[in-house]
Design a protein around this motif. Sequence first.
Motif, mmCIF file in Angstrom:
data_model
loop_
_atom_site.group_PDB
_atom_site.id
_atom_site.type_symbol
_atom_site.label_atom_id
_atom_site.label_comp_id
_atom_site.label_asym_id
_atom_site.label_seq_id
_atom_site.Cartn_x
_atom_site.Cartn_y
_atom_site.Cartn_z
ATOM 1 N N LYS A 302 0.905 -1.136 0.015
ATOM 2 C CA LYS A 302 -0.107 0.063 -0.010
ATOM 3 C C LYS A 302 1.045 1.198 -0.009
ATOM 4 N N SER A 303 0.328 2.185 -0.606
ATOM 5 C CA SER A 303 1.013 3.479 -0.729
ATOM 6 C C SER A 303 1.531 3.872 0.683
ATOM 7 N N ASN A 324 11.044 1.309 -10.998
ATOM 8 C CA ASN A 324 9.580 0.893 -11.006
ATOM 9 C C ASN A 324 9.513 -0.471 -11.975
ATOM 10 N N ARG A 352 8.270 8.611 -0.085
ATOM 11 C CA ARG A 352 6.913 7.965 -0.386
ATOM 12 C C ARG A 352 6.777 6.976 -1.614
ATOM 13 N N LEU A 353 6.303 5.935 -1.480
ATOM 14 C CA LEU A 353 6.083 5.101 -2.820
ATOM 15 C C LEU A 353 4.507 4.651 -3.010
ATOM 16 N N SER A 354 4.289 4.715 -4.084
ATOM 17 C CA SER A 354 2.884 3.979 -4.376
ATOM 18 C C SER A 354 2.918 2.450 -4.357
ATOM 19 N N LYS A 355 1.788 1.724 -4.297
ATOM 20 C CA LYS A 355 1.666 0.485 -4.147
ATOM 21 C C LYS A 355 2.235 -0.007 -5.517
ATOM 22 N N TYR A 358 8.866 -2.956 -7.202
ATOM 23 C CA TYR A 358 9.938 -1.977 -7.545
ATOM 24 C C TYR A 358 11.258 -3.066 -7.228
#
Length: 378
Positions: A302-303, A324, A352-355, A358
């Motif tokens: 989750k983000s 990504n 912060r990373l989005s769902k 990676y």
Amino acid sequence: MKTKITALITGLMLFAAMIPSAAMAAESSGKYVEMLPTKVYQGKEHVPKISGTISDSDPILFDGYRGKIYQVPFTESGLIDVKIGNVRGTGSLNVAYGKKENLSDKWEEQLKIENGLRHNLQLSSAKAGEQLYIAICSKAPSFQVSFDLEARLYPAADRTIRLNTTEYLGITPIAKSQTYRFTAKETGYIKVNYYTGEEDATFALLDNNKKQISKNIARSYDGGLPLYFGVKKGTTYYLRLKNVQDQSGTGPYRLYLRNTKIKEKSGATKKKSVSIKRNKKIKGYVLSGKKGHDWYKVKVKKSGKVKFYLKNYMSGQCYIDLYNKKGKKVKSLRQKTIDADGYIESKTKYGRLSKGTYYIKIYTKDKRESGAYTLKWK
């Protein structure tokens, strides 16, 4: 130290019976008493004691001082030091030493000897064939003093050294470098701890053909930073030590090599990336002479905020990049580094990373940089 120094103690010392002459390992050869040094490599060698005595009936050596002069030969190049202890008797005592027979002229160094104490006379490094002379004497009108002597020679020759053992090294002042051979018992990395007296030194790792496969790594004597090199089990390497100087007054140099095993599970390419779970620490290594690229894969469920922590056990440093799923490098993360005297100890990438999925690339920019690392994300 070239300036003549006189070290004199006075006072009363309790007299004890002398050790029988049969126990003496030194031999008199006219003007001097010859004392052969014991070669020391790991500091565990037995060094026999040599018993001696001086009195007011001994011949005058120089400037009214009576006693004996001990001659210690450099049976091979390296460093010699002498311990003197168990001093007992009456009167006073002087100790002087140098590499010249004319001891009353110039001295390397002198040291005060106190009753009942044990002292280490840090002497000089020299090449094979040279001699060291130690005058034990007194100028008191009446005296009789007994003592024990121990002589150690720390060889300077290139040699094979043991892992996980402190190795003592002598240095040849005229040598440009010295090399020490070892064979890795485990695939992973070698950690090198060292002591080089008051001298800076430069280290490098060589392969089994003595070809340099690392950068020249300079270390200051007071830095205390260890060195790291990636190694493969069963492979022979050489550790080269350069820019060393005369050891006079510093004592023997020391090396300690610890071989740590690393079980690595990583991918050689992005397509072969190995998944790592959140909060799980993994270990990896990079071999000397080979450019390293290790790939890992993480799933952000989750983000939110993330951190990627990279701990460095390298001769130089390793780097961390994040990509990504489309193969585009993620540039939104910030980076924090921790260093000591210019050496990068760790790096943290955070933000912060989005769902999504990676990919992490751990790599070096120079094939001469090697060692190991740990990686953890949360």
